[in-house]
Design a protein around this motif. Structure first.
Motif, short mmCIF file in Angstrom:
data_model
loop_
_atom_site.label_atom_id
_atom_site.label_comp_id
_atom_site.label_asym_id
_atom_site.label_seq_id
_atom_site.Cartn_x
_atom_site.Cartn_y
_atom_site.Cartn_z
N ALA A 173 28.29 55.93 52.83
CA ALA A 173 29.04 54.90 53.56
C ALA A 173 30.52 55.26 53.52
N ARG A 174 31.21 55.14 54.65
CA ARG A 174 32.62 55.49 54.64
C ARG A 174 33.42 54.33 55.22
N PRO A 175 33.83 53.38 54.39
CA PRO A 175 34.54 52.20 54.87
C PRO A 175 35.94 52.55 55.38
N ARG A 176 36.44 51.77 56.33
CA ARG A 176 37.83 51.92 56.78
C ARG A 176 38.74 51.01 55.97
N SER A 177 38.18 49.84 55.60
CA SER A 177 39.00 48.86 54.89
C SER A 177 38.32 48.45 53.60
N ILE A 178 39.13 48.26 52.57
CA ILE A 178 38.62 47.87 51.25
C ILE A 178 39.39 46.66 50.74
N LEU A 179 38.66 45.62 50.36
CA LEU A 179 39.29 44.45 49.75
C LEU A 179 39.41 44.72 48.25
N LEU A 180 40.64 44.80 47.77
CA LEU A 180 40.88 44.99 46.34
C LEU A 180 41.07 43.60 45.72
N LEU A 181 40.11 43.19 44.90
CA LEU A 181 40.20 41.88 44.27
C LEU A 181 41.02 41.95 42.99
N PRO A 182 41.65 40.84 42.57
CA PRO A 182 42.32 40.83 41.28
C PRO A 182 41.33 41.24 40.19
N PRO A 183 41.73 42.14 39.30
CA PRO A 183 40.81 42.63 38.27
C PRO A 183 40.47 41.57 37.23
N ILE A 184 39.27 41.68 36.68
CA ILE A 184 38.92 40.88 35.52
C ILE A 184 39.57 41.53 34.31
N ASN A 185 40.24 40.71 33.52
CA ASN A 185 40.96 41.24 32.36
C ASN A 185 40.20 40.95 31.07
N GLU A 186 39.68 42.00 30.44
CA GLU A 186 38.98 41.82 29.17
C GLU A 186 39.83 42.28 28.00
N SER A 187 41.07 42.68 28.28
CA SER A 187 41.92 43.21 27.22
C SER A 187 42.60 42.07 26.49
N THR A 188 43.32 42.43 25.44
CA THR A 188 44.02 41.42 24.65
C THR A 188 45.40 41.10 25.22
N GLU A 189 45.80 41.83 26.27
CA GLU A 189 47.11 41.58 26.87
C GLU A 189 46.95 40.69 28.09
N LEU A 190 47.54 39.49 28.02
CA LEU A 190 47.34 38.46 29.04
C LEU A 190 47.66 38.90 30.47
N ASP A 191 48.72 39.68 30.63
CA ASP A 191 49.17 40.06 31.98
C ASP A 191 48.45 41.26 32.55
N ALA A 192 47.65 41.91 31.71
CA ALA A 192 47.12 43.24 32.07
C ALA A 192 46.41 43.24 33.42
N GLY A 193 45.64 42.18 33.69
CA GLY A 193 44.88 42.12 34.94
C GLY A 193 45.78 42.24 36.16
N TYR A 194 46.82 41.42 36.21
CA TYR A 194 47.69 41.42 37.38
C TYR A 194 48.67 42.59 37.39
N ILE A 195 48.99 43.13 36.23
CA ILE A 195 49.81 44.35 36.19
C ILE A 195 49.01 45.50 36.82
N VAL A 196 47.74 45.59 36.45
CA VAL A 196 46.87 46.63 37.03
C VAL A 196 46.66 46.37 38.52
N TYR A 197 46.54 45.09 38.88
CA TYR A 197 46.36 44.74 40.29
C TYR A 197 47.52 45.28 41.13
N ALA A 198 48.73 45.00 40.65
CA ALA A 198 49.92 45.47 41.36
C ALA A 198 49.96 47.00 41.40
N ALA A 199 49.53 47.64 40.32
CA ALA A 199 49.61 49.10 40.22
C ALA A 199 48.52 49.82 40.98
N ALA A 200 47.41 49.15 41.23
CA ALA A 200 46.27 49.83 41.84
C ALA A 200 46.37 49.91 43.37
N PHE A 201 47.24 49.07 43.94
CA PHE A 201 47.32 48.98 45.40
C PHE A 201 47.72 50.31 46.04
#
Lengths: 206, 126
Positions: A31-59
């Motif tokens: 399958a070769r998609p043209r568009s991908i929805l990147l959802l906010p990550p689930i954060n299982e780490s001990t750092e509270l902001d990690a999910g949204y920091i990774v979200y911003a960085a993954a774009f």
């Protein structure tokens, strides 16, 4: 005309077939998609902001692989306004609904397993562990998956931080951003387990 | 005899290069103009209390100017994000224009942009 000319001609003809390389890629990627929805990550780490920091960085690394990716700020706002207030709930949203709302070919689910940092006198050591799953929004079929552990990134010399002479707080903030960016880049773009390149890999020239 | 063989291999080499050139160019790809767009994203997602729509709007507009000046494309979502921020700061007409621009530049965004335009309370032009 002799046999030599015949084989030369055949070689010429086949090598000029448009997208000869593309045929090989199609076999490897069902399958070769043209568009991908990147959802906010689930954060299982001990750092509270990690999910949204990774979200911003993954774009950026995901976009640069060659896909249309709806802006994370728009996605996050839209989902929250529609009652899905945390990434855990967002990841449970039915694929069909996501496809209907965002018009995307696929959905990228990220989990931040670890983002931990130990601070020493002059440096820090960190482990970033990310997991990604790309799913076809029509069929639910898993297109690509990968888990990386971005080993031990020691020191505060991660590009962003070394340019600062500000307070320790700022340095930590920039270091975390740098750490997330390196991990996300490794996840999507490095080595042969990288996310296959998408159709927008050569963006429009003005 | 020797010249014919050399010429044949030369033709084969050229043919192979021409045949595979498109896929090589695709794989390489040019990059978008990112500038401080990532910083705007980071602020909005991680430290929203430290910034205002007006500040982010100014930053995005600066990057759009820079991109235009260097003949480079801006990344997906830039115009859309600018539209959302304009909406936040009350300029609905300008927001609508940005959503429409996003749709023009990236047809993949069409569905979402139409939805956002519709939410602005106007009838979307097709």
């Amino acid at each position: 005309m002799n046999a030599g000319h015949f084989w030369l001609g055949l070689l010429l003809a086949t090598s000029l077939v448009p997208g000869a390389g593309a045929v090989e890629r199609a076999k490897a990627e069902p399958a070769r998609p043209r568009s991908i929805l990147l959802l906010p990550p689930i954060n299982e780490s001990t750092e509270l902001d990690a999910g949204y920091i990774v979200y911003a960085a993954a774009f950026k690394p995901l976009v640069e692989r060659g896909y249309y990716v709806p802006s994370p700020l728009i996605v996050d706002r839209f989902l929250k306004e529609n009652g899905l207030t945390v990434p855990g709930e967002m990841h449970q949203a039915p694929l069909g609904k996501l496809r209907e709302v965002f018009g995307v070919d696929a959905v990228m689910y990220l989990v931040v397993h670890q983002f931990g940092t130990k601070y020493h006198l002059a440096a820090s050591s960190s482990v970033v562990q990310l997991e990604a799953r790309l799913v076809d929004s029509r069929t639910g079929e898993e297109i690509w998956t990968r888990e990386i552990s971005a080993g031990k990134l020691t020191g505060l010399n991660l590009g962003f931080a070394s340019a600062l002479s500000a307070t320790l707080t700022s340095k930590i903030a920039y270091e975390r951003r740098g750490r997330a960016a390196l991990a996300a880049n490794r996840l999507f773009a490095q080595s042969k387990e990288a996310l296959p390149q998408g159709p927008l890999a050569a963006p429009g020239k003005n | 005899m020797e010249t014919r063989i050399v010429r044949s291999w030369g033709v084969v080499a050229i043919a192979l290069v021409l045949g595979f050139a498109p896929s090589v160019c695709e794989a390489r790809g040019a990059t978008y103009h990112w500038g401080s767009i990532e910083a705007v994203l980071y602020q909005g997602l991680v430290r929203p209390e430290k910034t205002s729509p007006e500040e982010s709007i100014a930053k995005l507009r600066k990057e759009l100017e820079k991109a235009a000046a260097t003949h480079r494309a801006v990344p997906p979502g830039t115009h859309a994000l600018l539209g959302l921020l304009l909406l936040d700061s009350g300029t609905v007409a300008a927001a609508r224009e940005e959503f429409a621009m996003e749709k023009t530049l990236f047809p993949e965004s069409g569905l979402l942009m139409d939805r956002l335009i519709q939410k602005l309370g106007e009838v979307p032009k097709s």
